[in-house]
Scaffold this motif. Sequence first.
Motif, short mmCIF file in Angstrom:
data_model
loop_
_atom_site.label_atom_id
_atom_site.label_comp_id
_atom_site.label_asym_id
_atom_site.label_seq_id
_atom_site.Cartn_x
_atom_site.Cartn_y
_atom_site.Cartn_z
N MET A 1 74.95 -2.32 122.30
CA MET A 1 75.01 -1.00 122.88
C MET A 1 76.47 -0.55 122.90
O MET A 1 77.25 -1.02 123.71
CB MET A 1 74.43 -1.01 124.29
N ARG A 2 76.78 0.37 122.00
CA ARG A 2 78.16 0.85 121.91
C ARG A 2 78.48 1.88 122.98
O ARG A 2 79.59 1.92 123.51
CB ARG A 2 78.43 1.47 120.54
N ARG A 3 77.51 2.73 123.28
CA ARG A 3 77.69 3.77 124.30
C ARG A 3 76.42 3.89 125.13
O ARG A 3 75.32 3.83 124.59
CB ARG A 3 77.96 5.14 123.66
N LEU A 4 76.59 4.10 126.43
CA LEU A 4 75.47 4.33 127.32
C LEU A 4 75.68 5.63 128.07
O LEU A 4 76.79 5.89 128.55
CB LEU A 4 75.30 3.18 128.31
N ALA A 5 74.63 6.42 128.18
CA ALA A 5 74.66 7.60 129.03
C ALA A 5 74.41 7.16 130.46
O ALA A 5 73.52 6.36 130.72
CB ALA A 5 73.60 8.60 128.59
N VAL A 6 75.21 7.68 131.37
CA VAL A 6 75.02 7.41 132.79
C VAL A 6 74.62 8.71 133.47
O VAL A 6 75.33 9.71 133.37
CB VAL A 6 76.29 6.82 133.43
#
Length: 193
Positions: A1-6
């Motif tokens: 997972m390179r980027r996660l939306a929070v």
Amino acid sequence: MRRLAVYCGSATPADPAYIDNAREVGATFAARGIGLVYGGGRLGLMGAVADAVLAAGGEAIGVIPQALVDAEVAHRGLTELHVVGTMHQRKALFTDLADGFVTLPGGTGTMDELWEALSWAQLGYHGKPVGLLNVNGYYDGLVAFVATMAETGFLRPQHRDILIVEDRLDPLLARMEAHLPSTPIIHMRRDEL
């Protein structure tokens, strides 16, 4: 997972545990090399998670509607700030930019984002993990409601585990990393619907 939306609130609750947790999430993301995609605000939990990512040398990408920029709530120190016209465009860009979704405590906007990520996963518009960090039992009622939906038959057995719930970040990220998409509605047989 390179980027996660929070997804999280723009409010600052009286209990400092919520802000502290948002800072911990941001610091952990940066330490693990996970980029943050979030609502682009500078206030509340939103600002705390972004500031923590940036302070630790991580990537923080904001997506914010022009109306909120005009209201002067945009965070101006981010790695990138995408200004969009509507909330619908904001959520679509979250989905495009992120490899999954983590929901921290928040209000109606946070719930809107979470439910859309869940329904899109159920329908098959994305196969990304949807996590819920249940800080201090904040989401106990929501977790119980999801169980009620499943028990009454409004949530299919194939979709019962789309929402990944943990009380601590490390196990949540581990489960999200191991996530396998469920069979989406668009690929189900008629007798499964």
